[in-house]
Enzyme design. Structure first.
Site, PDB file in Angstrom:
ATOM      1  N   HIS A   1       0.848  -1.169   0.000  1.00  0.00           N
ATOM      2  CA  HIS A   1       0.000   0.000   0.000  1.00  0.00           C
ATOM      3  C   HIS A   1       0.883   1.218   0.000  1.00  0.00           C
ATOM      4  O   HIS A   1       1.974   1.198   0.523  1.00  0.00           O
ATOM      5  CB  HIS A   1      -0.946  -0.020   1.182  1.00  0.00           C
TER       6      HIS A   1
ATOM      7  N   LYS B   1     -15.011   3.351   5.206  1.00  0.00           N
ATOM      8  CA  LYS B   1     -15.098   4.664   4.551  1.00  0.00           C
ATOM      9  C   LYS B   1     -16.536   4.924   4.087  1.00  0.00           C
ATOM     10  O   LYS B   1     -17.009   6.045   4.052  1.00  0.00           O
ATOM     11  CB  LYS B   1     -14.139   4.683   3.362  1.00  0.00           C
TER      12      LYS B   1
END
Length: 883
Positions: free
Chosen positions: A138, A546
């Site tokens: 990431h 999210k």
């Protein structure tokens, strides 16, 4: 209490002193004085001195553009050194986690003391242990590889300095080496100049294998074996290696156009090349060590007359020459040469295993077990863990890419438009084609570049040696046809085996529908035949949080897993749940032990498969000793979760969670989606826009270049809020929901849940950790410096919410202060705050200057830009997680 930390504190202050000397040598006394003044003000401000806090703000606001970078770098480098000292502390004899490998012993003793668990049951659970760690690149590993290497060496120096019997000259030598390393770091640019390519990311992954896992895994297995022998009188079989590593680097193309079929092919070859390189070093050692003459008739028959004089060496030399042949061929392939496969090319793990195991058996039979169980055993275990591919890779692609490819194909064939068909029609078409003997792809078809890329990727999978690709993950999976479509594309590429295809359910709605989708799939006879009793499903943590906030997301994840476990059990399918957790709380991160025990009962029966992301890879596997510690923690947690599963939640608990989930999701979305001021506030109160400039990963920060919060990837979303210390995604909505349930008279029920249900207590523990890292005065300072006055009320509202949330969580957990039961983490946060605070204040100042320059239409000052990047990296180091 503080005894334990005094060793850590003295290492931190020693490293700080050396850094100070380095800064003085490089830039002169006045810069060091400036840094020291700021540090002292920060310490005093943390202790509650308001006058010093004010002076800290004034001092940092008045730094000249020339002073910005040195000050930012000083605090940022200090935090890297503090993290290194802390990492060493966690494995040092004086440290907290020196006892981590004992986790296995503690777990085994706990299990043995259970009246209803027999030793045979425990042994069976050990034998079915399976742990697959999936390394992902990431865009969060902020620290450059070159600095990581230097920090590993600093760690080694700290370890040697702990030796009580050092002569003075040895101590001086080590201190000189420390000074050199810290000076090298100071004079190295900590910010990469360009983004890493997917191949660079893959090389970073291989470096972790070489520098840490290669030694760490055999050490962990020795530790595990020792504890099992001591506690259960049970020895691990030689071929039993419960841990494997897979990587997304070079395989994850979801939203990353830089990962192409060619890149994946290249990374697969590179991975095999690295494996031959590492095994060659091992075999070289064995060639020199295995000089023994005595051997079993079986081994002598294997080597023939030619090898009879030194049979073990003879076999090792043969293996060495095969490895060299393989390495040379792979090197030529990597350079783009097309060569026929040479004789003796190694493509399967068995070819490595057989000669090594033949030596092992012969040595054991001839009474040389002590030799067999040395380096030879470690190498055998590496063959099982890493083998010819070194690390397997996962392919990940978004579901719509497959739908679009099939749509283009059906339109070309004149049989309609697959994309506009109903789900039932799609399934009927896919099953018909999957059952058909004739190929579907026309020979002379010229598809679009996007479709070509999807087909080429399937081709790479079909051509790769079996066992080098672990799974095909479909992100944003919503329907059964999403899974069937991938099986059809793989069939068309000519794949000769059943590749595990894992749907990834990642939004709130998709998690809620996951069980329905899998039930439909398992009702298709053809599908049941194909998967041969095994199914992998991936649960997305970051995108669901999210989408709906952390409380609603975690309950949806729990329920989806719970339902899938029950469905697969009923259908007789072995389910592997693949957890896509991030390093930070808003992306599902949690201390391993707590996280695993908080999952639904039965969730680890098919083993654990979990992503290890970016910067967390370094914190958990950066050194061989830390690898042993992390793998031991996982092992203990899996055994405990499988043999002493957490209770099924009571109906009343489920109802409360449903209620918390609805309220928290409404609150979260009320701000994030519906409040018109929210996006402008987010963009100005955090460095979100500036983050795009950091050359972090090979992947763009947005799935689509335009759009609001929903199009942002989960990582920059979390990263931005971590920088301004409001940590909003990791708590928004949760506390308000808890408060509402308390007001409804259910506080004592919540307290019971906190005490008796690991899922709930872990959720509250995660909230406490986030609250401990959040900071109200800093978040307010960002508002004052960066946000338009008309948006101030929103910032104030959010900070008031945070304050209320902290109170309600402490009340339910019956704690007087945050992190009461994890003093080690609280200590570590306090230690770093003194150095993180100035970076935060400075960052707000730099954002202010940089935006002002932009508004006035002037060219940005490179000193400001560079210092800003350094503060972003520094705060990330201070928070110990990025996104």
């Amino acid at each position: 209490m503080n005894e334990q930390y005094s060793a850590l504190r003295s290492n931190v202050s020693m490293l700080g002193k050396v850094l100070g000397e380095t800064i003085k040598d490089a830039l002169g006394e006045h810069i060091l004085d400036r840094v020291e003044t700021i540090r002292k003000l920060s310490k005093s401000s943390r202790a509650g001195n308001d006058a010093d806090r004010q002076e800290l703000l004034t001092t940092l606001q008045n730094l000249s553009n020339d002073e910005l970078l040195p000050v930012a770098r000083a605090f940022s480098q200090f935090l890297n050194l503090a993290n290194t000292a802390e990492q060493y502390h966690s494995i040092s004899p004086k440290g907290e986690a020196a006892s981590n490998p004992e986790v296995i012993a503690r777990t085994l003793r706990k299990l043995k003391n259970q009246p209803d668990l027999s030793e045979a049951t425990i042994k069976k659970a050990v034998e079915s242990l399976s742990l697959e760690l999936v390394l992902t690149a990431h865009p969060t590993e902020i620290t450059r590889r070159t600095l990581i290497h230097k920090m590993v060496e600093v760690n080694t120096c700290l370890k040697q300095l702990d030796n009580k019997d050092l002569a003075d000259y040895e101590r001086n030598q080590l201190m000189r080496r420390l000074r050199q390393l810290i000076a090298q770091s100071w004079h190295t640019d900590e910010i990469r100049k360009q983004r890493p390519s997917p191949v660079d990311e893959a090389k970073w992954g291989f470096a972790v294998v070489e520098n840490s896992l290669w030694q760490g895994v055999p050490n962990y297995l020795r530790e595990l074996n020792e504890q099992l022998e001591e506690n259960l009188g049970f020895k691990l079989p030689v071929d039993f290696v419960p841990v494997r590593f897979t990587s997304w680097m070079g395989g994850d193309r979801d939203g990353n156009p830089n990962v192409t079929a060619d890149i994946t092919r290249h990374v697969l070859l590179l991975s095999r090349w690295k494996a031959t390189d590492l095994f060659l070093k091992d075999i070289q050692v064995l060639v020199s060590e295995l000089s023994m003459v005595e051997a079993t008739p079986e081994l002598l028959a294997l080597v023939g007359e030619e090898g009879a004089a030194e049979p073990y060496r003879y076999l090792m030399k043969n293996l060495r020459s095969r490895l060299m042949t393989t390495q040379a061929w792979l090197e030529a392939r990597l350079k783009g040469q097309k060569l026929p496969k040479p004789e003796g090319l190694l493509t399967q793990n068995e070819e490595l295993w057989e000669p090594l195991y033949a030596c092992y058996q012969s040595l054991q039979a001839c009474g040389m077990g002590i030799i067999a169980n040395g380096d030879l055993l470690d190498t055998l275990r590496r063959v099982k863990c890493f083998g010819v591919p070194l690390v397997r890779i996962d392919i990940r692609q978004e579901s719509t890419r497959h739908t679009e490819a099939l749509g283009e194909l059906t339109r070309y064939l004149g049989i309609g438009d697959y994309e506009s068909w109903s789900e039932a029609d799609k399934q009927a078409f896919l099953i018909r084609e999957l059952n058909s003997k004739r190929p579907l792809l026309p020979r002379n078809w010229q598809p679009s570049a996007e479709t070509r890329e999807v087909l080429d990727t399937c081709q790479v999978i079909a051509e790769a040696p079996q066992g080098s690709i672990a799974a095909y993950v479909i992100s944003m999976a919503k329907t059964p046809s999403d899974v069937l479509a991938v099986h059809l594309l793989l069939k068309e590429a000519g794949i000769g085996f059943a590749m595990p295809v894992a749907p990834l359910f990642e939004t709130l709605d998709d998690l809620n529908n996951a069980n329905d989708v899998m039930t439909q799939l398992l009702n298709i006879d053809w599908y049941r035949g194909l998967i041969q009793g095994k199914q992998m499903v991936m649960i997305g943590y970051s995108d669901s949080a999210k989408d709906a906030g952390v409380m609603a997301a975690s309950w949806a994840q729990y329920q989806a897993q719970d339902a899938l476990i029950k469905t697969c059990e009923k259908a007789g399918i072995e389910l592997t749940l693949f957890h896509g957790r991030g390093g930070s709380i808003g992306r599902g991160g949690a201390p391993a032990h707590a996280a695993l025990l908080s999952q639904p009962p039965g969730s680890l029966k098919g083993g654990l498969r979990v992503t290890e992301q970016g910067e967390m890879i370094r914190f958990k596997y950066g050194l061989p000793e830390i690898t042993v510690s992390s793998l031991s923690l996982y092992t203990g947690a899996i055994l405990e979760a499988n043999l002493l599963p957490p209770p099924e939640p009571k109906e009343s608990w489920r109802r409360i969670m449903d209620e918390l989930s609805v309220i928290s999701c409404d609150v979260y979305r009320g701000y994030v989606r519906e409040n018109k001021d929210f996006v402008p506030y987010f963009r100005s109160a955090t460095p979100e826009q500036e983050l795009g400039k950091l050359p972090l990963g090979s992947r763009p920060a947005k799935r689509r270049p335009t759009g609001g919060v929903e199009s942002l990837r989960a990582i920059p979303w979390i990263f931005a809020w971590t920088q301004n210390r409001l940590m909003l995604p990791a708590w928004l909505g949760a506390g308000t929901a808890l408060q509402k349930v308390v007001e409804d008279g259910k506080q004592s029920e919540l307290e019971t849940m906190c005490r008796d249900w690991p899922f709930f207590s872990t959720r509250l523990g995660m909230l406490e950790m986030v609250f401990a890292k959040a900071d109200l005065w800093l978040a307010e300072y960002y508002d004052q410096r960066l946000v338009a006055k008309e948006l101030w009320p929103l910032g104030k509202e959010l900070r008031n919410l945070l304050e209320e949330d902290i109170k309600v969580v402490l009340a339910i957990a019956n704690d007087s202060h945050l992190m009461a039961d994890l003093p080690w983490i609280a200590e570590s946060i306090q230690l770093r705050n003194i150095y993180t605070d100035p970076l935060n204040v400075l960052q707000a100042e730099l954002l202010h200057r940089s935006r002002l320059t932009e508004q006035n239409g002037k060219e940005p000052d490179p000193r400001v830009e560079q210092a800003l990047m350094v503060t972003i990296a520094g705060v990330a180091a201070g928070m110990r997680n990025t996104g």
